[in-house]
Write an enzyme that holds these catalytic residues in place. Structure first.
Site, PDB file in Angstrom:
ATOM      1  N   PHE A 169       1.055  -1.092  -0.107  1.00 38.92           N
ATOM      2  CA  PHE A 169       0.064  -0.045  -0.015  1.00 38.92           C
ATOM      3  C   PHE A 169       0.900   1.208  -0.170  1.00 38.92           C
ATOM      4  O   PHE A 169       1.639   1.220   1.005  1.00 38.92           O
ATOM      5  CB  PHE A 169      -0.875  -0.062   1.211  1.00 38.92           C
ATOM      6  CG  PHE A 169      -1.764  -1.088   1.108  1.00 38.92           C
ATOM      7  CD1 PHE A 169      -3.315  -1.077   0.683  1.00 38.92           C
ATOM      8  CD2 PHE A 169      -1.652  -2.418   1.644  1.00 38.92           C
ATOM      9  CE1 PHE A 169      -4.316  -1.929   0.793  1.00 38.92           C
ATOM     10  CE2 PHE A 169      -2.453  -3.530   1.492  1.00 38.92           C
ATOM     11  CZ  PHE A 169      -3.851  -3.276   1.136  1.00 38.92           C
ATOM     12  N   ILE A 227       2.242  -1.705   4.553  1.00 38.31           N
ATOM     13  CA  ILE A 227       2.189  -0.364   4.448  1.00 38.31           C
ATOM     14  C   ILE A 227       3.348   0.533   4.388  1.00 38.31           C
ATOM     15  O   ILE A 227       4.197   0.067   5.244  1.00 38.31           O
ATOM     16  CB  ILE A 227       1.301   0.171   5.563  1.00 38.31           C
ATOM     17  CG1 ILE A 227      -0.125  -0.510   5.387  1.00 38.31           C
ATOM     18  CG2 ILE A 227       1.310   1.816   5.659  1.00 38.31           C
ATOM     19  CD1 ILE A 227      -0.813   0.049   6.753  1.00 38.31           C
ATOM     20  N   CYS A 228       3.568   1.394   3.248  1.00 38.27           N
ATOM     21  CA  CYS A 228       4.738   2.006   3.290  1.00 38.27           C
ATOM     22  C   CYS A 228       5.223   2.798   4.385  1.00 38.27           C
ATOM     23  O   CYS A 228       4.288   3.913   4.563  1.00 38.27           O
ATOM     24  CB  CYS A 228       5.075   2.591   2.035  1.00 38.27           C
ATOM     25  SG  CYS A 228       6.285   3.735   1.866  1.00 38.27           S
ATOM     26  N   ILE A 229       6.306   2.709   5.036  1.00 40.20           N
ATOM     27  CA  ILE A 229       6.383   3.484   6.129  1.00 40.20           C
ATOM     28  C   ILE A 229       6.373   5.036   5.819  1.00 40.20           C
ATOM     29  O   ILE A 229       5.969   5.899   6.514  1.00 40.20           O
ATOM     30  CB  ILE A 229       7.640   3.094   7.072  1.00 40.20           C
ATOM     31  CG1 ILE A 229       7.854   3.810   8.162  1.00 40.20           C
ATOM     32  CG2 ILE A 229       9.093   3.295   6.169  1.00 40.20           C
ATOM     33  CD1 ILE A 229       8.483   3.158   9.351  1.00 40.20           C
ATOM     34  N   ALA A 232       3.294   6.266   5.069  1.00 36.88           N
ATOM     35  CA  ALA A 232       2.134   6.086   6.363  1.00 36.88           C
ATOM     36  C   ALA A 232       2.575   7.460   7.279  1.00 36.88           C
ATOM     37  O   ALA A 232       1.642   7.893   7.994  1.00 36.88           O
ATOM     38  CB  ALA A 232       2.586   4.738   6.989  1.00 36.88           C
TER      39      ALA A 232
END
Lengths: 130, 133
Positions: free
Chosen positions: A39, A77-79, A82
């Site tokens: 994501f 989820i891409c940090i 995010a």
């Protein structure tokens, strides 16, 4: 076939999360492997546990969590994306000195390398975006 | 064996975050020793236009980063000619992005290649993985 899926839009405002979810379900039903769902951009908002859509609407975030639990999906989820948008797991919230986390079950936060790795390891990489 | 990765950039550099976050993926991707190319088409051609001054609208000018791509081993930046023409742009409106060719005594060579829509389609067809932003 082994797939990596990229979801680039948030839930509800765009259809790409719905389309990705439907694709993943269909692929699993046909016996394909989903190596990873990554994501990115506003797509990270698919991983909040604090969404409360109207009762007569679909519950996208919950559907992702349930599908992940049922099939052992790796929802990443891409940090970097995010952090911009306020998606936190407990350890990241602690690291940032924040008093809350909001990541839904079945999701994990990691780096962009996970996306590239997915592209390398999978037979096909499919982007769901605008 | 290394795979061919193509990063398709279709959107203007400001107004949405796609261009900036695409560049972040590209910089990470460079560490994976795959064969990386970038393509700029539609409004994406504005991403490498000269003279970007977005400070007035509160945005960071990230366009200098494209000049550093050569240091990351990313030396193929394809620009679609038709997209330039449709927007009244020419190659002279683009940043002169170069790389140092280590196989040729570190001579500076242009990274940007302006190609036709037909050639772009051929390049897309050759890829193993295409990310569209």
């Amino acid at each position: 076939m082994k797939y990596t899926i990229m979801v680039n839009e948030g839930p509800y405002q765009h259809q790409s999360s719905d389309s990705a979810l439907q694709f993943v379900r269909a692929a699993l039903e046909k016996g394909h492997e989903i190596f990873r769902v990554f994501f990115y951009h506003d797509g990270v908002n698919n991983g909040t546990r604090l969404a409360v859509p109207p009762k007569d609407d679909r519950m996208l975030q919950k559907e992702w969590s349930e599908l992940a639990e049922k099939h052992g999906l790796d929802l990443v989820i891409c940090i970097a994306a995010a952090q911009r948008r306020g998606l936190m797991d407990a350890s990241e919230a602690k690291r940032q000195g924040l008093n809350a986390d909001n990541i839904a079950s079945g999701f994990r936060i990691s780096g962009l390398g996970q996306l590239i790795d997915g592209g390398i390891e999978s037979d096909r990489t499919i982007v769901f975006g605008d | 064996m290394a795979k061919k990765f193509l990063y398709l950039n279709r959107k203007a550099p400001y107004g949405t975050v796609y261009a900036l976050e695409s560049l972040e993926v590209v910089l990470i991707a460079a560490a994976f020793e795959q064969e990386v190319s970038l393509a700029f088409l539609d409004d994406g051609v504005y991403q490498i236009a000269k003279g970007q001054t977005p400070k007035a609208v509160g945005m960071k000018n990230f366009s200098p980063t494209y000049n550093a791509l050569g240091d990351y081993g990313i030396t193929k930046l394809y620009v679609e000619r038709e997209s330039l023409v449709e927007r009244g742009l020419t190659e002279d409106d683009l940043m002169p992005i170069v790389y140092e060719d280590e196989d040729d005594d570190y001579t500076e060579k242009p990274s940007v290649q302006v190609i036709s829509r037909t050639e772009m389609a051929k390049i897309m067809a050759e890829q193993d993985v295409t990310f569209s932003f």
